[in-house]
Design a protein around this motif. Sequence first.
Motif, PDB file in Angstrom:
ATOM      1  N   PHE A   1       0.828  -1.216   0.000  1.00 19.70           N
ATOM      2  CA  PHE A   1       0.000   0.000   0.000  1.00 19.70           C
ATOM      3  C   PHE A   1       0.857   1.259   0.000  1.00 19.70           C
ATOM      4  CE2 PHE A   1      -3.624  -2.599   0.687  1.00 19.70           C
ATOM      5  CZ  PHE A   1      -4.750  -1.816   0.478  1.00 19.70           C
ATOM      6  N   THR A   2       1.830   1.308   0.884  1.00 25.01           N
ATOM      7  CA  THR A   2       2.581   2.562   1.077  1.00 25.01           C
ATOM      8  C   THR A   2       3.609   2.828  -0.015  1.00 25.01           C
ATOM      9  OG1 THR A   2       4.116   1.407   2.562  1.00 25.01           O
ATOM     10  CG2 THR A   2       2.262   2.563   3.576  1.00 25.01           C
ATOM     11  N   THR A   3       4.187   1.765  -0.593  1.00 22.61           N
ATOM     12  CA  THR A   3       5.242   1.977  -1.592  1.00 22.61           C
ATOM     13  C   THR A   3       4.751   1.866  -3.026  1.00 22.61           C
ATOM     14  OG1 THR A   3       5.933  -0.354  -1.612  1.00 22.61           O
ATOM     15  CG2 THR A   3       6.980   1.103   0.012  1.00 22.61           C
ATOM     16  N   GLU A   4       3.555   1.270  -3.219  1.00 19.02           N
ATOM     17  CA  GLU A   4       3.091   1.085  -4.589  1.00 19.02           C
ATOM     18  C   GLU A   4       1.675   1.601  -4.832  1.00 19.02           C
ATOM     19  OE1 GLU A   4       4.462  -2.396  -6.746  1.00 19.02           O
ATOM     20  OE2 GLU A   4       5.230  -3.184  -4.852  1.00 19.02           O
ATOM     21  N   LEU A   5       0.677   0.981  -4.195  1.00 14.68           N
ATOM     22  CA  LEU A   5      -0.709   1.332  -4.524  1.00 14.68           C
ATOM     23  C   LEU A   5      -1.049   2.772  -4.168  1.00 14.68           C
ATOM     24  CD1 LEU A   5      -2.715  -1.872  -3.502  1.00 14.68           C
ATOM     25  CD2 LEU A   5      -1.768  -1.259  -5.740  1.00 14.68           C
TER      26      LEU A   5
ATOM     27  N   THR B   1      -4.500  -9.449 -23.691  1.00 14.86           N
ATOM     28  CA  THR B   1      -3.170  -9.555 -24.278  1.00 14.86           C
ATOM     29  C   THR B   1      -2.172  -8.826 -23.399  1.00 14.86           C
ATOM     30  OG1 THR B   1      -4.149  -9.585 -26.470  1.00 14.86           O
ATOM     31  CG2 THR B   1      -1.779  -9.109 -26.334  1.00 14.86           C
ATOM     32  N   THR B   2      -1.137  -9.508 -23.013  1.00 12.10           N
ATOM     33  CA  THR B   2      -0.133  -8.919 -22.128  1.00 12.10           C
ATOM     34  C   THR B   2       0.691  -7.903 -22.895  1.00 12.10           C
ATOM     35  OG1 THR B   2       0.007 -10.968 -20.881  1.00 12.10           O
ATOM     36  CG2 THR B   2       1.799  -9.395 -20.580  1.00 12.10           C
ATOM     37  N   LYS B   3       0.790  -6.726 -22.349  1.00 11.26           N
ATOM     38  CA  LYS B   3       1.664  -5.706 -22.932  1.00 11.26           C
ATOM     39  C   LYS B   3       2.200  -4.831 -21.814  1.00 11.26           C
ATOM     40  CE  LYS B   3      -2.027  -2.352 -23.892  1.00 11.26           C
ATOM     41  NZ  LYS B   3      -2.628  -1.476 -24.907  1.00 11.26           N
ATOM     42  N   SER B   4       3.340  -4.276 -22.059  1.00  8.64           N
ATOM     43  CA  SER B   4       3.988  -3.452 -21.031  1.00  8.64           C
ATOM     44  C   SER B   4       3.209  -2.162 -20.833  1.00  8.64           C
ATOM     45  CB  SER B   4       5.421  -3.146 -21.456  1.00  8.64           C
ATOM     46  OG  SER B   4       6.042  -2.326 -20.504  1.00  8.64           O
ATOM     47  N   LYS B   5       3.017  -1.799 -19.570  1.00 13.00           N
ATOM     48  CA  LYS B   5       2.297  -0.564 -19.245  1.00 13.00           C
ATOM     49  C   LYS B   5       3.195   0.353 -18.439  1.00 13.00           C
ATOM     50  CE  LYS B   5      -2.227  -2.809 -19.009  1.00 13.00           C
ATOM     51  NZ  LYS B   5      -3.363  -3.186 -18.127  1.00 13.00           N
TER      52      LYS B   5
ATOM     53  N   THR C   1       1.761   5.301 -15.292  1.00 13.11           N
ATOM     54  CA  THR C   1       0.523   6.072 -15.369  1.00 13.11           C
ATOM     55  C   THR C   1      -0.611   5.268 -15.988  1.00 13.11           C
ATOM     56  OG1 THR C   1       1.234   7.000 -17.493  1.00 13.11           O
ATOM     57  CG2 THR C   1       1.738   8.274 -15.513  1.00 13.11           C
ATOM     58  N   GLU C   2      -0.287   4.161 -16.666  1.00 15.06           N
ATOM     59  CA  GLU C   2      -1.324   3.333 -17.292  1.00 15.06           C
ATOM     60  C   GLU C   2      -1.782   2.198 -16.388  1.00 15.06           C
ATOM     61  OE1 GLU C   2      -0.300   3.488 -22.026  1.00 15.06           O
ATOM     62  OE2 GLU C   2       1.033   2.293 -20.747  1.00 15.06           O
ATOM     63  N   GLU C   3      -0.961   1.807 -15.429  1.00 15.37           N
ATOM     64  CA  GLU C   3      -1.300   0.688 -14.559  1.00 15.37           C
ATOM     65  C   GLU C   3      -2.416   1.053 -13.598  1.00 15.37           C
ATOM     66  OE1 GLU C   3       2.556  -2.127 -13.746  1.00 15.37           O
ATOM     67  OE2 GLU C   3       2.398  -0.278 -12.600  1.00 15.37           O
ATOM     68  N   ASP C   4      -3.355   0.142 -13.405  1.00 15.05           N
ATOM     69  CA  ASP C   4      -4.304   0.296 -12.314  1.00 15.05           C
ATOM     70  C   ASP C   4      -3.879  -0.616 -11.166  1.00 15.05           C
ATOM     71  OD1 ASP C   4      -5.177  -2.319 -12.938  1.00 15.05           O
ATOM     72  OD2 ASP C   4      -6.720  -1.561 -14.288  1.00 15.05           O
TER      73      ASP C   4
ATOM     74  N   VAL D   1      -1.017  -3.908 -10.751  1.00 13.83           N
ATOM     75  CA  VAL D   1       0.091  -3.941  -9.787  1.00 13.83           C
ATOM     76  C   VAL D   1       0.035  -5.224  -8.962  1.00 13.83           C
ATOM     77  CG1 VAL D   1       1.121  -2.801  -7.775  1.00 13.83           C
ATOM     78  CG2 VAL D   1       0.236  -1.423  -9.677  1.00 13.83           C
ATOM     79  N   LEU D   2      -1.148  -5.573  -8.489  1.00 13.83           N
ATOM     80  CA  LEU D   2      -1.277  -6.736  -7.608  1.00 13.83           C
ATOM     81  C   LEU D   2      -1.080  -8.053  -8.371  1.00 13.83           C
ATOM     82  CD1 LEU D   2      -4.277  -5.581  -5.388  1.00 13.83           C
ATOM     83  CD2 LEU D   2      -1.865  -5.661  -4.765  1.00 13.83           C
ATOM     84  N   LEU D   3      -1.579  -8.112  -9.592  1.00 16.48           N
ATOM     85  CA  LEU D   3      -1.406  -9.335 -10.371  1.00 16.48           C
ATOM     86  C   LEU D   3       0.053  -9.590 -10.730  1.00 16.48           C
ATOM     87  CD1 LEU D   3      -4.508  -9.221 -12.763  1.00 16.48           C
ATOM     88  CD2 LEU D   3      -4.089 -10.844 -10.905  1.00 16.48           C
ATOM     89  N   ALA D   4       0.844  -8.545 -10.747  1.00 17.56           N
ATOM     90  CA  ALA D   4       2.270  -8.702 -11.057  1.00 17.56           C
ATOM     91  C   ALA D   4       3.067  -9.238  -9.873  1.00 17.56           C
ATOM     92  CB  ALA D   4       2.855  -7.365 -11.516  1.00 17.56           C
ATOM     93  N   LYS D   5       2.419  -9.317  -8.690  1.00 15.79           N
ATOM     94  CA  LYS D   5       3.096  -9.799  -7.491  1.00 15.79           C
ATOM     95  C   LYS D   5       3.046 -11.326  -7.431  1.00 15.79           C
ATOM     96  CE  LYS D   5       3.882  -5.739  -5.656  1.00 15.79           C
ATOM     97  NZ  LYS D   5       5.259  -5.280  -5.482  1.00 15.79           N
ATOM     98  N   SER D   6       4.169 -11.929  -7.215  1.00 15.46           N
ATOM     99  CA  SER D   6       4.211 -13.391  -7.101  1.00 15.46           C
ATOM    100  C   SER D   6       4.033 -13.864  -5.663  1.00 15.46           C
ATOM    101  CB  SER D   6       5.544 -13.924  -7.641  1.00 15.46           C
ATOM    102  OG  SER D   6       6.632 -13.377  -6.897  1.00 15.46           O
ATOM    103  N   ASN D   7       4.086 -12.918  -4.712  1.00 17.57           N
ATOM    104  CA  ASN D   7       4.044 -13.309  -3.291  1.00 17.57           C
ATOM    105  C   ASN D   7       2.707 -13.046  -2.626  1.00 17.57           C
ATOM    106  OD1 ASN D   7       4.399 -10.561  -3.547  1.00 17.57           O
ATOM    107  ND2 ASN D   7       5.852 -10.375  -1.840  1.00 17.57           N
ATOM    108  N   ILE D   8       1.647 -12.783  -3.410  1.00 17.46           N
ATOM    109  CA  ILE D   8       0.313 -12.653  -2.826  1.00 17.46           C
ATOM    110  C   ILE D   8      -0.667 -13.509  -3.618  1.00 17.46           C
ATOM    111  CG2 ILE D   8       0.713 -10.342  -1.865  1.00 17.46           C
ATOM    112  CD1 ILE D   8      -0.897  -9.204  -4.150  1.00 17.46           C
ATOM    113  N   SER D   9      -1.669 -14.010  -2.933  1.00 16.09           N
ATOM    114  CA  SER D   9      -2.639 -14.914  -3.545  1.00 16.09           C
ATOM    115  C   SER D   9      -3.791 -14.140  -4.177  1.00 16.09           C
ATOM    116  CB  SER D   9      -3.198 -15.864  -2.484  1.00 16.09           C
ATOM    117  OG  SER D   9      -3.984 -15.139  -1.543  1.00 16.09           O
ATOM    118  N   ARG D  10      -4.613 -14.842  -4.936  1.00 16.64           N
ATOM    119  CA  ARG D  10      -5.810 -14.232  -5.527  1.00 16.64           C
ATOM    120  C   ARG D  10      -6.751 -13.737  -4.431  1.00 16.64           C
ATOM    121  NH1 ARG D  10     -10.014 -15.711 -10.252  1.00 16.64           N
ATOM    122  NH2 ARG D  10      -8.130 -15.897 -11.488  1.00 16.64           N
ATOM    123  N   VAL D  11      -6.884 -14.507  -3.371  1.00 21.92           N
ATOM    124  CA  VAL D  11      -7.747 -14.083  -2.261  1.00 21.92           C
ATOM    125  C   VAL D  11      -7.242 -12.774  -1.678  1.00 21.92           C
ATOM    126  CG1 VAL D  11      -8.463 -14.625   0.097  1.00 21.92           C
ATOM    127  CG2 VAL D  11      -8.568 -16.385  -1.674  1.00 21.92           C
TER     128      VAL D  11
END
Length: 511
Positions: A139-143, A263-267, A270-273, A277-287
């Motif tokens: 939250f503090t460093t990204e979102l 389709t995956t493309k680099s964002k 300013t384009e990322e929602d 950001v969260l889907l790019a994280k490998s250390n957090i689950s879908r829940v």
Amino acid sequence: MEGFITVLTSWSEETVAALVLLYILLKAFKTVIHTAGRRPPGPPAWPVIGHYQYLKSGLPHHSLTKIAEQYGPIVWLQLGAVGAVIVSSSDMAREILKTQDHIFASRPAGIIGDTLFAKGQDLLFSPLNDNFRLARKIFTTELLSQQRVDSFKGLRRELVLKTMRTALEEGHANRYLNLSDLLHDQSMSLSTRMLYRMDGHAQNKELIEIIRDLSSTGFLVKEEYFPLLKLLDLSGQLKKLKKLSERYFDLMDSIIDNRLKETTKSKSNTEEDFLDVLLAKSNISRVQIKVLLLDIILAGGETIPDTIVWAMTELLRHPNVMERLQNELDDVIGKERLVEESDLKKLEYLQAVVKETLRLHPVGVLGVPHVSIEATKVAGYDIPASTRVMVNFYAIGRDPKVWENPLKFDPSRFLNSPIDVKGQQFEVLPFSSGRRKCPGMHLALVSVSYTLAQLIHACTVSLPEGFTHLDLDLEEKFGMSVAKKNPLNLLIQKRLPSDVYGRTELNVSGQ
């Protein structure tokens, strides 16, 4: 005695019977429930319910403020089966949120956290553990970092102008509108577009409906304090919360599935929602992704518009303050253009108005309860482990020992004052402090300030015919946030030269 009778008579015979059984059990195990020691003072407790009537009857923050006036800034309450401490002064808040923050920064396990937030896998209801530390960092460093919040500046401008266009069109037709409804629509659009770039979509409408149903269901759950009633669920509240949780999780699953099919493309940044950001994280689950997004929706969707409504109410009740604010806006901005976010730091009186609004009307009046992870002492009193702690931000902001004329709306008290609202000083704590300080503070402050500045600078705001500033009330309703109870219906019309609106896509049909 009336409070006790009111609470009991509002429940069914089965509920009372279950409470009597609970009371017998509490008596039998009083050595477990009541650890020896010098407890903080408090009012006499009723049989069975203890002090629960102070939460259930009327407005809890008002009831707890009156108790503090009689018993002091730290009070012990027995809320059914739950032992709780209420703190109501800046000194006690400093002790809880700073000096002993390492002991009190956790959250108690509870029905809301378990049902809606997957047993506290979010940030808001997470206990003090590795999940909390990871979520807080995200939250503090990204979102909600300043860089990320600034990246949505264009979106905020677009939505504020859309709100103003709607208001001015209604005003041109001489129609009054409910300011709260208008601002809540704006806030939900901002939240959902930051989260996953959708506005007006069917899924977005479903999410708004879920949040509204959740608001009406309420966060004060009786079974939280009387666990033996969980199996009965006589009010049906537990069933409603479970269904809302299932609806939300199903909806977010469909949104996530659709995003993963794109389709995956680099964002760019300013384009990322937030979902990107969260889907790019490998250390957090879908829940975890789903409950972290729910944190943001609930924390900002209600609090930001409710704060703006309180600010506008106070400005209309105090025409001299309104005039002074408009004069500052005219002097700094002029009348040939609209306010931009980059202007906000130059508007000192506007910032003072926002701070004074947050002092008198902190919409998260009691915050989310803390819990002690070990036994400790506060102000010489013994606080057992697993004690719930609530900080009464409402009482702190109105403390006559700290604030001169505490009930008066006077923004000038914040001019040339070292006291801020960002959690470093404890005299006013709309965003709390310490490890549990609201990570969305920067977004909230800029959203409130910018929307309010646009409305006051670019619009003439009028009350319904026959009403004066003396007719405006400050009655509250208690929910996920403390909002104005009665609608603020206003006539909103142009204040600046017509060409200013044309240059900013605010032309109103027929003008």
